[in-house]
Scaffold this motif. Structure first.
Motif, PDB file in Angstrom:
ATOM      1  N   TRP A   1       0.849  -1.185   0.000  1.00  0.00           N
ATOM      2  CA  TRP A   1       0.000   0.000   0.000  1.00  0.00           C
ATOM      3  C   TRP A   1       0.889   1.241   0.000  1.00  0.00           C
ATOM      4  CZ3 TRP A   1       0.999   3.205   4.100  1.00  0.00           C
ATOM      5  CH2 TRP A   1       1.645   2.622   5.204  1.00  0.00           C
TER       6      TRP A   1
ATOM      7  N   ILE B   1      -1.307   8.367  -0.734  1.00  0.00           N
ATOM      8  CA  ILE B   1      -1.317   9.241  -1.903  1.00  0.00           C
ATOM      9  C   ILE B   1      -0.938  10.678  -1.541  1.00  0.00           C
ATOM     10  CG2 ILE B   1      -3.021   7.828  -3.102  1.00  0.00           C
ATOM     11  CD1 ILE B   1      -5.163   9.801  -2.255  1.00  0.00           C
TER      12      ILE B   1
ATOM     13  N   GLN C   1      -3.906   3.877  -0.233  1.00  0.00           N
ATOM     14  CA  GLN C   1      -4.310   3.218  -1.465  1.00  0.00           C
ATOM     15  C   GLN C   1      -3.646   1.858  -1.564  1.00  0.00           C
ATOM     16  OE1 GLN C   1      -4.676   5.640  -5.016  1.00  0.00           O
ATOM     17  NE2 GLN C   1      -3.694   4.048  -6.237  1.00  0.00           N
ATOM     18  N   ARG C   2      -4.456   0.814  -1.706  1.00  0.00           N
ATOM     19  CA  ARG C   2      -3.934  -0.532  -1.842  1.00  0.00           C
ATOM     20  C   ARG C   2      -3.330  -0.713  -3.232  1.00  0.00           C
ATOM     21  NH1 ARG C   2      -4.666  -5.599   0.419  1.00  0.00           N
ATOM     22  NH2 ARG C   2      -6.225  -4.833   1.884  1.00  0.00           N
ATOM     23  N   GLU C   3      -2.277  -1.511  -3.321  1.00  0.00           N
ATOM     24  CA  GLU C   3      -1.671  -1.807  -4.605  1.00  0.00           C
ATOM     25  C   GLU C   3      -2.090  -3.199  -5.076  1.00  0.00           C
ATOM     26  OE1 GLU C   3       2.542  -1.137  -4.422  1.00  0.00           O
ATOM     27  OE2 GLU C   3       2.313   0.885  -3.588  1.00  0.00           O
TER      28      GLU C   3
ATOM     29  N   SER D   1     -13.232   3.645 -11.530  1.00  0.00           N
ATOM     30  CA  SER D   1     -13.336   4.915 -10.827  1.00  0.00           C
ATOM     31  C   SER D   1     -14.490   5.691 -11.440  1.00  0.00           C
ATOM     32  CB  SER D   1     -12.031   5.715 -10.933  1.00  0.00           C
ATOM     33  OG  SER D   1     -11.797   6.110 -12.281  1.00  0.00           O
TER      34      SER D   1
END
Length: 223
Positions: free
Chosen positions: A112, A115, A139-141, A184
């Motif tokens: 993660w 951002i 934000q998870r990767e 998104s």
């Protein structure tokens, strides 16, 4: 003879067997060819064309070998039945959220990042950034997309695609490996991501919550 792979078409969680062959006109030569199409034509858009030998427009093909055109680009050779279950050809007619986009990835990663400040970690993501606190955004990767992309197209909303845009793919995916389409923008109650997996017979499509229930309550099902 090369292996023939089963073909599926997926779109926003819906999975169907086979893929529709459409007519594509090569404008400069005035020649029509059968092909699988992804994306669309126009400004800010791109039409992906995957030629199909051994089929006609409006046919639905359920299996195909991989081949190459004279220019060395991928093409499909239609077959009546698959000869292997190691991989499958998947047509990803992935939509986009309103004023948003989409992404094709592999499975969830433990990594993660924030951002706001860029702080990263390789364990389960925290609820908030240890440095920024509530001002940051975790934000998870995700792992890289595990399939071999045969052709890629782009869809869009608005003039020149300025409202939103995203990719559509035809890919050769391995058996037993999860891949994901995330979104998104506004989805108006539709899932923000779908997880797909070819199990050797069919392509499974589940949300993250549904996948957790499968793994928790159906342990005998080999996920």
């Amino acid at each position: 003879m090369n292996d023939a792979f089963r073909i599926f078409t997926v779109s926003d969680g819906a999975v169907t067997d086979g893929a529709k062959v459409e007519k594509f006109v090569i404008q400069g030569a005035g020649v029509e060819i059968p092909a699988i199409l992804v994306g669309e034509e126009g400004r800010g858009r791109r039409l992906g064309v995957l030629p199909v030998a051994g089929a006609k427009p409006d046919d639905t093909i359920v299996a195909a070998e991989l081949g190459l055109t004279r220019s060395g680009k991928p093409k499909l050779i239609a077959r009546s039945d698959p000869t292997t279950t190691d991989k499958a050809i998947v047509v990803l007619w992935s939509p986009i959220g309103y004023r948003g986009s989409n992404e094709h990835t592999g499975d969830r990663s433990e990594r993660w990042h924030c951002i706001q400040c860029g702080l990263a970690g390789d364990s389960n993501p925290p609820a908030r950034c240890p440095t920024c606190g509530p001002l940051g955004g975790i934000q998870r990767e995700f792992l890289p997309f595990p399939g071999e992309v045969l052709v890629q197209g782009r869809i869009a909303d608005g003039e020149a695609g300025r409202v939103g845009s995203g990719e559509q793919l035809v890919a050769l995916v391995p058996q037993g490996v999860w891949f994901r389409v995330g979104f998104s923008g506004r989805r108006y109650g539709a899932p923000m991501a779908w997880y797909y997996r070819f199990d050797g017979n069919q392509v499974i499509a589940v949300t993250w919550e549904e996948r957790q229930l499968l793994e928790q309550h159906l342990g005998e099902y080999e996920l």
